[in-house]
Structures are given as structure tokens and as C-alpha cells.
Design a protein around this motif. Structure first.
Motif, PDB file in Angstrom:
ATOM      1  N   ARG A 191       0.857  -1.202   0.000  1.00 20.94           N
ATOM      2  CA  ARG A 191       0.000   0.000   0.000  1.00 20.94           C
ATOM      3  C   ARG A 191       0.888   1.245   0.000  1.00 20.94           C
ATOM      4  O   ARG A 191       2.099   1.134  -0.019  1.00 20.94           O
ATOM      5  CB  ARG A 191      -0.885  -0.033   1.243  1.00 20.94           C
ATOM      6  CG  ARG A 191      -1.647  -1.360   1.304  1.00 20.94           C
ATOM      7  CD  ARG A 191      -2.486  -1.493   2.541  1.00 20.94           C
ATOM      8  NE  ARG A 191      -2.937  -2.888   2.651  1.00 20.94           N
ATOM      9  CZ  ARG A 191      -3.715  -3.335   3.606  1.00 20.94           C
ATOM     10  NH1 ARG A 191      -4.127  -2.523   4.553  1.00 20.94           N
ATOM     11  NH2 ARG A 191      -4.069  -4.605   3.641  1.00 20.94           N
ATOM     12  N   ASP A 192       0.252   2.410   0.010  1.00 23.19           N
ATOM     13  CA  ASP A 192       1.040   3.647  -0.081  1.00 23.19           C
ATOM     14  C   ASP A 192       1.629   4.093   1.248  1.00 23.19           C
ATOM     15  O   ASP A 192       2.702   4.687   1.294  1.00 23.19           O
ATOM     16  CB  ASP A 192       0.180   4.788  -0.639  1.00 23.19           C
ATOM     17  CG  ASP A 192      -0.155   4.532  -2.103  1.00 23.19           C
ATOM     18  OD1 ASP A 192       0.649   3.828  -2.749  1.00 23.19           O
ATOM     19  OD2 ASP A 192      -1.202   5.008  -2.575  1.00 23.19           O
ATOM     20  N   GLU A 193       0.915   3.814   2.323  1.00 21.14           N
ATOM     21  CA  GLU A 193       1.301   4.329   3.631  1.00 21.14           C
ATOM     22  C   GLU A 193       2.666   3.786   4.083  1.00 21.14           C
ATOM     23  O   GLU A 193       2.884   2.576   4.130  1.00 21.14           O
ATOM     24  CB  GLU A 193       0.237   3.914   4.651  1.00 21.14           C
ATOM     25  CG  GLU A 193       0.397   4.580   5.992  1.00 21.14           C
ATOM     26  CD  GLU A 193      -0.480   3.899   7.042  1.00 21.14           C
ATOM     27  OE1 GLU A 193      -0.355   4.256   8.218  1.00 21.14           O
ATOM     28  OE2 GLU A 193      -1.258   2.990   6.681  1.00 21.14           O
ATOM     29  N   VAL A 194       3.593   4.703   4.395  1.00 25.25           N
ATOM     30  CA  VAL A 194       4.905   4.284   4.894  1.00 25.25           C
ATOM     31  C   VAL A 194       4.799   4.056   6.400  1.00 25.25           C
ATOM     32  O   VAL A 194       4.432   4.955   7.144  1.00 25.25           O
ATOM     33  CB  VAL A 194       5.977   5.356   4.591  1.00 25.25           C
ATOM     34  CG1 VAL A 194       7.301   4.977   5.246  1.00 25.25           C
ATOM     35  CG2 VAL A 194       6.155   5.513   3.086  1.00 25.25           C
ATOM     36  N   LEU A 195       5.079   2.850   6.845  1.00 26.21           N
ATOM     37  CA  LEU A 195       4.947   2.547   8.282  1.00 26.21           C
ATOM     38  C   LEU A 195       6.272   2.650   9.028  1.00 26.21           C
ATOM     39  O   LEU A 195       6.306   2.920  10.215  1.00 26.21           O
ATOM     40  CB  LEU A 195       4.354   1.147   8.486  1.00 26.21           C
ATOM     41  CG  LEU A 195       2.852   1.007   8.252  1.00 26.21           C
ATOM     42  CD1 LEU A 195       2.390  -0.386   8.609  1.00 26.21           C
ATOM     43  CD2 LEU A 195       2.071   2.046   9.053  1.00 26.21           C
ATOM     44  N   LEU A 196       7.364   2.385   8.317  1.00 32.71           N
ATOM     45  CA  LEU A 196       8.673   2.520   8.958  1.00 32.71           C
ATOM     46  C   LEU A 196       9.580   3.315   8.030  1.00 32.71           C
ATOM     47  O   LEU A 196       9.715   2.989   6.847  1.00 32.71           O
ATOM     48  CB  LEU A 196       9.297   1.144   9.228  1.00 32.71           C
ATOM     49  CG  LEU A 196      10.737   1.163   9.780  1.00 32.71           C
ATOM     50  CD1 LEU A 196      10.767   1.695  11.203  1.00 32.71           C
ATOM     51  CD2 LEU A 196      11.368  -0.226   9.730  1.00 32.71           C
ATOM     52  N   LYS A 197      10.162   4.369   8.595  1.00 36.40           N
ATOM     53  CA  LYS A 197      11.073   5.179   7.791  1.00 36.40           C
ATOM     54  C   LYS A 197      12.354   5.331   8.605  1.00 36.40           C
ATOM     55  O   LYS A 197      12.316   5.754   9.761  1.00 36.40           O
ATOM     56  CB  LYS A 197      10.425   6.528   7.530  1.00 36.40           C
ATOM     57  CG  LYS A 197      11.205   7.397   6.590  1.00 36.40           C
ATOM     58  CD  LYS A 197      10.331   8.578   6.209  1.00 36.40           C
ATOM     59  CE  LYS A 197      11.089   9.538   5.337  1.00 36.40           C
ATOM     60  NZ  LYS A 197      10.180  10.561   4.828  1.00 36.40           N
ATOM     61  N   ILE A 198      13.475   4.976   7.989  1.00 32.80           N
ATOM     62  CA  ILE A 198      14.775   5.110   8.651  1.00 32.80           C
ATOM     63  C   ILE A 198      15.574   6.122   7.840  1.00 32.80           C
ATOM     64  O   ILE A 198      15.650   6.010   6.613  1.00 32.80           O
ATOM     65  CB  ILE A 198      15.518   3.754   8.667  1.00 32.80           C
ATOM     66  CG1 ILE A 198      14.686   2.691   9.404  1.00 32.80           C
ATOM     67  CG2 ILE A 198      16.889   3.883   9.304  1.00 32.80           C
ATOM     68  CD1 ILE A 198      15.295   1.307   9.349  1.00 32.80           C
TER      69      ILE A 198
ATOM     70  N   VAL B 102      14.298   7.367  13.234  1.00 31.45           N
ATOM     71  CA  VAL B 102      13.456   6.206  12.985  1.00 31.45           C
ATOM     72  C   VAL B 102      12.015   6.655  13.211  1.00 31.45           C
ATOM     73  O   VAL B 102      11.676   7.120  14.295  1.00 31.45           O
ATOM     74  CB  VAL B 102      13.794   5.035  13.947  1.00 31.45           C
ATOM     75  CG1 VAL B 102      12.805   3.887  13.745  1.00 31.45           C
ATOM     76  CG2 VAL B 102      15.222   4.551  13.735  1.00 31.45           C
ATOM     77  N   VAL B 103      11.207   6.571  12.150  1.00 29.48           N
ATOM     78  CA  VAL B 103       9.819   7.024  12.254  1.00 29.48           C
ATOM     79  C   VAL B 103       8.891   5.832  12.054  1.00 29.48           C
ATOM     80  O   VAL B 103       8.988   5.113  11.055  1.00 29.48           O
ATOM     81  CB  VAL B 103       9.534   8.103  11.182  1.00 29.48           C
ATOM     82  CG1 VAL B 103       8.107   8.631  11.329  1.00 29.48           C
ATOM     83  CG2 VAL B 103      10.545   9.239  11.297  1.00 29.48           C
ATOM     84  N   VAL B 104       8.011   5.601  13.036  1.00 32.80           N
ATOM     85  CA  VAL B 104       7.070   4.489  12.944  1.00 32.80           C
ATOM     86  C   VAL B 104       5.656   5.061  12.843  1.00 32.80           C
ATOM     87  O   VAL B 104       5.205   5.757  13.760  1.00 32.80           O
ATOM     88  CB  VAL B 104       7.186   3.561  14.169  1.00 32.80           C
ATOM     89  CG1 VAL B 104       6.151   2.437  14.088  1.00 32.80           C
ATOM     90  CG2 VAL B 104       8.582   2.974  14.260  1.00 32.80           C
ATOM     91  N   GLY B 105       4.996   4.798  11.733  1.00 31.71           N
ATOM     92  CA  GLY B 105       3.636   5.289  11.525  1.00 31.71           C
ATOM     93  C   GLY B 105       3.517   6.793  11.711  1.00 31.71           C
ATOM     94  O   GLY B 105       2.556   7.264  12.305  1.00 31.71           O
ATOM     95  N   GLY B 106       4.509   7.551  11.287  1.00 28.03           N
ATOM     96  CA  GLY B 106       4.444   9.005  11.362  1.00 28.03           C
ATOM     97  C   GLY B 106       5.048   9.613  12.611  1.00 28.03           C
ATOM     98  O   GLY B 106       5.330  10.799  12.642  1.00 28.03           O
ATOM     99  N   ALA B 107       5.260   8.811  13.664  1.00 34.64           N
ATOM    100  CA  ALA B 107       5.814   9.365  14.905  1.00 34.64           C
ATOM    101  C   ALA B 107       7.278   8.959  15.063  1.00 34.64           C
ATOM    102  O   ALA B 107       7.616   7.787  14.881  1.00 34.64           O
ATOM    103  CB  ALA B 107       5.004   8.870  16.102  1.00 34.64           C
TER     104      ALA B 107
END
Ligand code: ATP
Ligand code: MG
Length: 502
Positions: free
Chosen positions: A254-261, A310-315
Motif C-alpha cells: 500500500r502507499d502508507e509508509v509505516l517505517l522510515k529510517i 526512525v519514524v514508525v507510523g508518522g511518529a
């Protein structure tokens, strides 16, 4: 077989009332490599623990070069020339590599003192033969799982064994290290050493073994030269039925990024690592042992010092706080199940609910609701076909593959949004692997984002639509679509094109 180096005859073994081995007879020729395969809990390790003096059989005979022997302890088997690389590490974490290799058989100087220099030199030599760079003075506690495995192999080769038992030696090794191990196995075989090779990687069994013996529920159900078998044939004889397609079809991400490093660095381990993981995606993280993959996972989980984002679900997560990572919905299966995954002295049920204990308490801070804990354990046992006497059984009495399944259940019990799995099918049999792949796919289809760290290229290619490759602490590239091939990954991981030399 008269020229057998070792022969096991009608071996029977029970633990309390459970029969684990039922009249197993098997011969191991001189200079022969026998593949011993079977499902998790079939009795492979137990049979080899009997041959190496760790367990005594209830009945049956052990013959070495035609003479009956009784092994009461490991030293007896060692004296008869039998060395074992056990499935679970058996090293002293506070001692150095060289000290572990020679533990109990330390070389002495003429004056009778410990010959540290000789020990280090011989250890270096053995490590070089295996084609790895590990400092003989390094403490075991500072090594990765793969490095520990290599030290175990050196320990077995350090004395003149005639029969070498390797119990799943390659589960934590990458293709390059496996190739060095196989080269070494061929070299010692040429000198007449016999070997028993236990593995769930049937491709490797085809490659290295002369003959294959298949155990099912403690019975030897088939024995044949490798040339008369195929991986599919081995798999169906192991499980007693045909297995269909191992890797299920992927669902679209899907489009939503859940984990961003972003720009994540950890001193001495890796630097400047970045990646994005979307809901419903299974992203692969590939690389050689020591490339820094596990360390990235540990940094995300707050288990090692790091800088970056490290961003998880936007936070954004505050780094270095494992509880915060878990609370943000990150589940983690660590590669070293003994080191940080599970507690072997605890029961199956206690381990599975370990990461989500508050959810099992009666009220805030109340006692654990044992009934709910048991129900959860039963659910996981059904899902993964975990073979244990009961959910009360202590983990150390489960077979290696079944311990791995419990450890995976533990990482899934808090129902994560992002799941990081490091070598999830390590030591798991083909049937259960298939179940785990299906489960990961189903979780992804529900919208969970999965980061799969794996040394098994086949698994990475079968499960991932996109793969990030690391080399020497940096992410060196990303592969997807037509570029995503075994050669493509190996090229990025080693920096060497096939046919070129280092
Ligand atoms: N010390 C013990 N006490 C009780 N049960 C045991 C003990 N050791 C092994 N078992 C049981 O014996 C059975 C065979 O275990 P074993 O470790 O030999 O399996 P295996 O074929 O090596 O499996 P895996 O592929 O998972 O390593 C399992 O059901 C296990 O739970
Ligand atoms: Mg085993």
C-alpha cells in the motif's frame, strides 16, 4: 556394511515416557558424508547426541570400526575420534575465540604453562582455512551468531577427529561462508574423514552429501544415495505427503509508509542507513555476515546506541528505548534466539507471551492470567505445528526448530504494525517454513509492514518484492523487478561480479 567407520544398531531413546528414537540402524562409511534429514522433532539431534556421548541410548549398540563401544560422556566419544558441532552454541561467552577452540585441551609449553601463543597461532590457522577473518583474541560475547558458528566448527576441527558431526552448521551462514565450509568439508573428506550433515536446506544436502538418511517420528524411513533423490522427493519423504508450492503469491504493497529510517548510524557497526517500508510490503534486507543488517534491526529496536531518525507510523521514536519501540508497534524476532530471543528455562507459553505480558495480566499490574496465556500458546502451537509435550514444557527440551517457532510466536504475540524478522526460518523444516511464509504473507495482506533479514537468497527472492543490500555497514543498493536476482544481490553484497576474483 563392514567397512563402516561407525555403526548405530537398533538405537532406542525415550525422554520420560515419550519414545524419540525407535530402533534406528545406520552405518557411516569412511570418507563418506551422510545427510541426516527429517522434520523438526524427528530425532536427528538426539541420534547424534547419542553417537557423541551427550545422551546414552535406552537400548541398542554403537560400533566404532567394528568394536562395540559405550559412550558415557562426551569425552569417551571424543577419544574414539568423534567430534560434534552442536545445533545450539556451546561456547563460553567470557573467554576468547582461541580459548574456546582449545577448551579442555589447551596446548602447554615445555614448562607446563598454558601456551597462549601456540593456541592463538593454531586458532588463526583454522580460521584462515575456513576463509574468515575473526580475531582469535576477541571475546565470544562480541561475536555475531555466524561468527560463533564458525568458532564451533574450528573447535571440532582442532583435534584429530575421524568422524565430524555437523548439526545444522549453515543456518546462520551466508552463501560465501557456506562455500568455504563446503570446500573445507571436501578437503577433510579427501583425507578420509567421515561426516554426518544435518540440515533443513535440501539443496545443500544434494550438493555435499553422498548418501541421505531420512528420519520421521524417530524411525529411519528411507536411505539412498543422493543421486537417487531430488529435493522434492526428500521433502515428501520427510513429511510423509506431497508438499505444494512453498512461496505464496504476494499481495500488493500500500502507499502508507509505516517505517522510515533516515541517516541511521551506530558507531563501529553501520552508518548512514536509510530505507522506507510500506504497509503490506515484505522488504528484504540482504548482505553478508557482518554487513550490519542485524545491527540495524537492533538500533531500530533501541537495543544499541545509534543516531539518526526512525519514524514508525508518522511518529519519531526516541532511539535507545526498546519499550518505546514495542509500544509504537514494532515486533522483533532476533537472529540469536539463545542470546536475546527466548528464555530456555521458561515454558513454551511463558516465552510466547513474554513481550506482551501486560496484556495477560488481570487488571493493571495484576497476576498473569494463566488460562489466557495457555489459550494463546495453544493457538500458536496449532498455527505453527509446534511439537512439545505441552505448553508447560521448558523450552530447552524442545528440538531446535521448535524453539525457533516459539521465538517467532513471541515476536508476533503483541500484534505489531511493523515486524522485523531476522532469519525467521532458521533451522525450521520445509513444511513449517511453508507455514511461516504463509503467515508472513497473511500479515502483510492485513497491512503489516515486514522487514525480512535473511541469508537464504532463495527465501529473499521468494518472499520480497524489493530488497535493500548492505555491505560493510552501508546500504549499497536497492533491487526490485527484473533486477532482483540472486546474482544481483551477490554482486551488491560482495562488490564482486561472478568470474572476477577478489
Ligand atoms: N532433554 C530432553 N528432554 C525431553 N524431551 C527431549 C529432550 N531432548 C529432545 N527431546 C524431544 O525429542 C524429540 C526429538 O528432538 P530432536 O532435538 O532430536 O529433534 P530434531 O530432529 O533434531 O529437530 P530439529 O530439526 O528441530 O532440530 C523432540 O520432540 C524433543 O522435544
Ligand atoms: Mg536438531
Amino acid at each position: 556394511m563392514d567397512d563402516a567407520f561407525a555403526r548405530l544398531e537398533n538405537i532406542e531413546k525415550s525422554f520420560s515416557t515419550v519414545a524419540v528414537l525407535k530402533k534406528v540402524t545406520i552405518g557411516i562409511g569412511r570418507g563418506e558424508i551422510i545427510g541426516l534429514i527429517g522434520e523438526n522433532g524427528a530425532g536427528k539431534s538426539t541420534l547424534m547426541k547419542i553417537l557423541s556421548g551427550i545422551h546414552e541410548p535406552n537400548s541398542g549398540r554403537i560400533l566404532i570400526e567394528g568394536r562395540e563401544r559405550r559412550f558415557r560422556r562426551p569425552a569417551d566419544a571424543k577419544a574414539a575420534g568423534i567430534a560434534i558441532v552442536p545445533q545450539e552454541f556451546n561456547l563460553c561467552p567470557q573467554l576468547s575465540v582461541a580459548e574456546n577452540v582449545f577448551l579442555g585441551a589447551e596446548p602447554l609449553t615445555r614448562a607446563g604453562f598454558l601456551d597462549g601463543a601456540a593456541m592463538r597461532a593454531r586458532a588463526s590457522e583454522l580460521l584462515a582455512e575456513l576463509g574468515v577473518r575473526i580475531d582469535p583474541d576477541e571475546r565470544i560475547s562480541r561475536l555475531s551468531a555466524a561468527q560463533k558458528q564458525i568458532v564451533e566448527i574450528c573447535k571440532a576441527l582442532a583435534f584429530d577427529a575421524r568422524l565430524l558431526i555437523l548439526d545444522e552448521p549453515t543456518t546462520v551462514l551466508t552463501p560465501v561462508e557456506i562455500a568455504s565450509l563446503f570446500a573445507l568439508m571436501r578437503a577433510v573428506k579427501a583425507k578420509g574423514m567421515s561426516m554426518v550433515y544435518i540440515s533443513h536446506k535440501l539443496g545443500e544436502v544434494m550438493e555435499i552429501c553422498d548418501r541421505v538418511a531420512i528420519l520421521r517420528d524417530g524411525e529411519l524411513v528411507h536411505e539412498a544415495p543422493t543421486s537417487a533423490l531430488s529435493p522434492a522427493g526428500m521433502a515428501s519423504r520427510m513429511v510423509g505427503r506431497e508438499l505444494s508450492e512453498i512461496y505464496p503469491e504476494p499481495a500488493p504493497a500500500r502507499d502508507e509508509v509505516l517505517l522510515k529510517i533516515e541517516g541511521l548510524s551506530s558507531p563501529g557497526a553501520f552508518s548512514g542507513v536509510g530505507l522506507e517500508l510500506r504497509a503490506g510490503e515484505v522488504l528484504g534486507l540482504a548482505g553478508l555476515v557482518g554487513a550490519g543488517r542485524t545491527e540495524v534491526a537492533e538500533a531500530v529496536m533501541g537495543l544499541r546506541p545509534a543516531t539518526g531518525r526512525v519514524v514508525v507510523g508518522g511518529a519519531e521514536l526516541r532511539l535507545g528505548r526498546p519499550r518505546e519501540a514495542i509500544a509504537a508497534g514494532v515486533g522483533y524476532l532476533s537472529e540469536d534466539r539463545q542470546g536475546s530471543g527466548v528464555l530456555v528455562a521458561f515454558s513454551v507459553a511463558e516465552n510466547e507471551t513474554l513481550a506482551s505480558l501486560p496484556a495477560y495480566a488481570r487488571g493493571l499490574f495484576g497476576p498473569i492470567d494463566r488460562r489466557r496465556e495457555r489459550e494463546a500458546a495453544e493457538k500458536w502451537a496449532r498455527l505453527f505445528s509446534i511439537k512439545a509435550a505441552s505448553s508447560e514444557q521448558r523450552l530447552e527440551h524442545l528440538s531446535g526448530g521448535n524453539q525457533q517457532k516459539v521465538s517467532l510466536a513471541k515476536s508476533l504475540d503483541p500484534a505489531p504494525r511493523v515486524l522485523i524478522v531476522d532469519e525467521p526460518t532458521r533451522g525450521v523444516d520445509v513444511g513449517a517454513k511453508r507455514e511461516i511464509y504463509r503467515l508472513l504473507r497473511d500479515l502483510a495482506a492485513e497491512g503489516i509492514a515486514i522487514l525480512l533479514i535473511s541469508s537464504e537468497l532463495e527465501e529473499v527472492l521468494g518472499m520480497c518484492g524489493r530488497v535493500v543490500v548492505m555491505r560493510e555497514g552501508r546500504s549499497v543498493g536497492e533491487l526490485a523487478g527484473a533486477e532482483l536476482t540472486e546474482e544481483g544481490i551477490m554482486f551488491l553484497a560482495t562488490g564482486i561480479k561472478e568470474g572476477e576474483s577478489a
